[in-house]
Design an enzyme around this catalytic site. Structure first.
Site, PDB file in Angstrom:
ATOM      1  N   ASP A 166       0.846  -1.186   0.000  1.00 14.86           N
ATOM      2  CA  ASP A 166       0.000   0.000   0.000  1.00 14.86           C
ATOM      3  C   ASP A 166       0.883   1.238   0.000  1.00 14.86           C
ATOM      4  O   ASP A 166       2.030   1.200  -0.439  1.00 14.86           O
ATOM      5  CB  ASP A 166      -0.932  -0.014   1.228  1.00 14.86           C
ATOM      6  N   ASP A 174      -1.134   3.187  18.560  1.00 16.60           N
ATOM      7  CA  ASP A 174      -1.946   1.970  18.479  1.00 16.60           C
ATOM      8  C   ASP A 174      -1.596   1.110  17.269  1.00 16.60           C
ATOM      9  O   ASP A 174      -2.256   0.104  17.024  1.00 16.60           O
ATOM     10  CB  ASP A 174      -3.437   2.356  18.433  1.00 16.60           C
ATOM     11  N   ASP A 187      10.020   7.079  -6.119  1.00 19.52           N
ATOM     12  CA  ASP A 187      10.741   7.724  -5.016  1.00 19.52           C
ATOM     13  C   ASP A 187      12.099   7.087  -4.770  1.00 19.52           C
ATOM     14  O   ASP A 187      12.835   7.519  -3.873  1.00 19.52           O
ATOM     15  CB  ASP A 187       9.903   7.661  -3.728  1.00 19.52           C
ATOM     16  N   HIS A 206      -3.990   5.821   3.574  1.00 16.48           N
ATOM     17  CA  HIS A 206      -4.699   4.610   3.169  1.00 16.48           C
ATOM     18  C   HIS A 206      -4.083   3.370   3.806  1.00 16.48           C
ATOM     19  O   HIS A 206      -4.783   2.521   4.372  1.00 16.48           O
ATOM     20  CB  HIS A 206      -4.668   4.488   1.647  1.00 16.48           C
ATOM     21  N   ASN A 220      -5.566  -2.575  24.508  1.00 13.85           N
ATOM     22  CA  ASN A 220      -4.589  -1.710  25.177  1.00 13.85           C
ATOM     23  C   ASN A 220      -5.199  -0.392  25.640  1.00 13.85           C
ATOM     24  O   ASN A 220      -4.481   0.533  26.004  1.00 13.85           O
ATOM     25  CB  ASN A 220      -3.396  -1.430  24.257  1.00 13.85           C
ATOM     26  N   THR A 222      -6.583   1.854  23.908  1.00 16.72           N
ATOM     27  CA  THR A 222      -6.289   2.931  22.965  1.00 16.72           C
ATOM     28  C   THR A 222      -6.805   2.554  21.582  1.00 16.72           C
ATOM     29  O   THR A 222      -6.660   1.407  21.152  1.00 16.72           O
ATOM     30  CB  THR A 222      -4.770   3.174  22.874  1.00 16.72           C
ATOM     31  N   ILE A 224      -8.393   1.237  18.444  1.00 18.79           N
ATOM     32  CA  ILE A 224      -9.301   0.168  18.026  1.00 18.79           C
ATOM     33  C   ILE A 224      -8.655  -1.185  18.285  1.00 18.79           C
ATOM     34  O   ILE A 224      -7.495  -1.272  18.689  1.00 18.79           O
ATOM     35  CB  ILE A 224      -9.661   0.282  16.529  1.00 18.79           C
ATOM     36  N   VAL A 330      -5.597 -15.891  -5.358  1.00 13.38           N
ATOM     37  CA  VAL A 330      -5.803 -14.807  -4.403  1.00 13.38           C
ATOM     38  C   VAL A 330      -7.196 -14.981  -3.807  1.00 13.38           C
ATOM     39  O   VAL A 330      -8.011 -15.756  -4.315  1.00 13.38           O
ATOM     40  CB  VAL A 330      -5.703 -13.407  -5.069  1.00 13.38           C
ATOM     41  N   SER A 377     -11.260  -1.654  -0.208  1.00 12.48           N
ATOM     42  CA  SER A 377      -9.927  -1.557   0.400  1.00 12.48           C
ATOM     43  C   SER A 377      -9.951  -1.952   1.866  1.00 12.48           C
ATOM     44  O   SER A 377      -8.934  -2.388   2.412  1.00 12.48           O
ATOM     45  CB  SER A 377      -9.398  -0.123   0.290  1.00 12.48           C
TER      46      SER A 377
END
Length: 545
Positions: A166, A174, A187, A206, A220, A222, A224, A330, A377
């Site tokens: 991604d 978290d 890059d 994303h 924890n 915090t 989700i 897949v 996604s």
């Protein structure tokens, strides 16, 4: 034929000098395509070493205007097995912009009174109550995945490695990444993969949203709850251009998949010390076939036990028009709403294997704020997270084929308004299958009446000396462990609605009966404990049912 003999052939074919000097994706490449070719050589031919390698292929930048001519000339050479075009790839266009959760969502859950390390407790994460996919299905709410039940029955103490292909990765309180690498060639390949380090002009998160769904730190207090106790390995394969558009080239995605699966031929990055167990790729290229170089990367992962989970796409069309959704080996995931109805934006068709929640999926943004996301996604990481939970909970290794079959065959068919049905992932049903197949290390459970020689069913049904429903009576046989003192007992526990466990039977004999057990709803565990059901021997009680 070798490199020395093939190279003059290329020169003699009048291939442009531009092709012979590879550079990262050029800004001059037209909107039609990146102007790159993937040349695959025959087994006995060496690569030209004029472009980045990928297995037995080479990636050449030729420019879009010369693409067809160069492709035709390369295909005519005796040492070339295949020439394919590279394609632009991006995250599927989101049907709605991510939206911050209202302030009252953050306060829905509070820190559990139990230790945050107690995995059997309801997750203490503030956003947990709004993580719809974790809920159990009921009438009018058939698009959920029943993850919490599977989580209680699983073994989240075991860690699993999940690779995420991604962009937009941010390190948060978290959400942490155990490793990462930048494969976005625009890059430059390199060890910096966090978005703020590589492309500070890009604000997309994303990859953070995707990673949070499957692997945020659970219980924890915090953020989700992540579905799997995961080491997340980030493979950044998309980048931002000068206008802020996020995209990349499909060859970078193929390289990233190979790297995550441990392919030593990927020389662009240091080899992972251990390949991942599952890969999530919530991206796609508009191409109506799966390019061979991408399929071969997926096959490499598949053959090494690594399952690749991909998004079907958000164009409301046939997923066959999107790669890797149209690739083989897949798990292609469509999106449903909580009701179970296919989301209008979701791609569908024969290439779709399963569906999962893809509307109002709670995750994190780049600042760690609770954020609702829409799109396939975010359906894909729900499934990738479930795959990770199943893999870490199985007592036997699960090959990629086994894992795909398990997820697909246990999905519940949900009827649609048009008269069709779609298979919606059911984590609990898959976990039930795992436990029936895996059992545990030292005890077995079988229906009381399953042994006709020892207990003739007809005689017991007529007399019923136990005075209970015999279909709810089971026999426990302990064979792989023994009591070490007169104070110890074999103790069976049942999970409760709030996630704790209550002892329902204990015995000092290795064979004993359980009464009033419902195999369709009960989650049972066995341990060796004292007579009060405390001070148990195993770190986590073994699953019995």
């Amino acid at each position: 034929m070798n490199t020395q003999t093939l190279f003059p052939l290329l020169v003699a074919s009048a291939i442009t000098a531009q092709m012979l000097a590879f550079s990262p994706v050029s800004a001059a490449a037209t909107a039609e395509g990146p102007g790159r070719l993937v040349v695959t050589y025959r087994d006995n031919v060496s690569a030209l070493s004029i472009g980045p390698s990928m297995a037995n292929s080479e990636i050449l930048e030729v420019g879009q205007e010369d693409l067809e001519a160069v492709k035709a000339q390369l295909e005519s050479l005796p040492g070339v097995a295949r020439v394919e075009e590279d394609f632009w790839v991006s995250n599927p266009d989101m049907p709605n912009a991510p939206k911050l959760a209202p302030s009252d969502v953050v306060g829905l859950s509070v820190q559990s009174s139990e230790s945050t390390s107690t995995q059997s407790a309801i997750p203490s994460d503030p956003g947990f109550d709004s993580q719809i996919a974790w809920q159990s299905p009921q009438a009018g709410r058939l698009g959920v995945q029943d993850i919490l039940t599977a989580y209680f029955r699983g073994a989240p103490d075991n860690r699993v490695r999940i690779g995420v292909v991604d962009s937009g990765f941010y390190q948060l309180t978290d959400l942490t990444y155990s490793q990462g690498y930048n494969f976005a060639s625009a890059d430059g390949y390199g060890p910096r993969y966090l978005e703020n380090e590589v492309a500070s002009n890009c604000s997309s998160a994303h990859g953070t949203g995707v990673s949070g769904v499957l692997g945020a730190i659970t219980n924890n207090g915090t953020g989700i709850a992540g579905i799997a106790n995961a080491e997340i390995v980030a493979a950044r394969a998309l980048s931002c251009d000068s206008s802020g558009r996020v995209r990349g080239v499909l060859t970078d995605t193929a390289l990233a998949i190979r790297w995550l699966a441990g392919d030593p031929s990927v020389t662009q990055a240091p080899r992972l010390h251990r390949p991942v167990d599952v890969i999530n790729a919530s991206l796609g290229a508009q191409v109506d076939r799966c390019p061979a170089y991408l399929q071969e990367a997926i096959d490499y992962a598949w053959n090494r036990g690594v399952l690749t989970v991909v998004a079907a796409g958000n164009a409301g069309e046939d997923a066959a028009n999107m790669a890797p959704a149209n690739c083989q080996r897949v798990v292609t995931v469509a999106a449903v709403r909580a009701s179970g109805e296919v989301a209008g934006f979701s791609n569908t068709g024969n290439k779709v294997n399963v569906a999962a929640l893809g509307s109002d999926v709670l995750s994190l943004d780049r600042l760690g704020r609770l954020t609702f996301w829409d799109g396939t996604s975010f359906s894909a990481p729900v499934v990738a997270g479930v795959a990770g939970l199943l893999k870490q909970s199985s007592s036997e290794p699960l090959a990629a084929a086994d894992l795909k079959e398990l997820i697909s065959s246990t999905a519940r068919l949900v009827a649609q308004p048009n008269g069709t049905a779609i298979p919606v992932v059911d984590a609990r049903a898959a976990m039930d299958r795992i436990q029936r197949q895996s059992g545990n290390r030292f005890a077995t459970l079988e229906p009381f009446l399953s042994n006709a020689k020892r207990r003739p069913a007809e005689a017991y049904l007529q007399n019923n000396p136990l005075n209970v429903g015999l279909d709810r009576v089971f026999e426990v046989t302990v064979s792989g462990a023994g009591l070490s003192s007169s104070q110890e007992r074999f103790v069976v526990f049942r999970s409760t609605q709030n996630g704790s466990k209550v002892a329902i039977a204990q015995s000092q004999e290795p064979v004993f009966l359980l009464k009033n057990v419902n195999p369709n709803s009960d989650s049972l565990w066995i341990d060796i404990c004292d007579s009060n059901g405390q001070n148990c021997r195993f770190n986590r009680s073994e699953a019995l049912l």
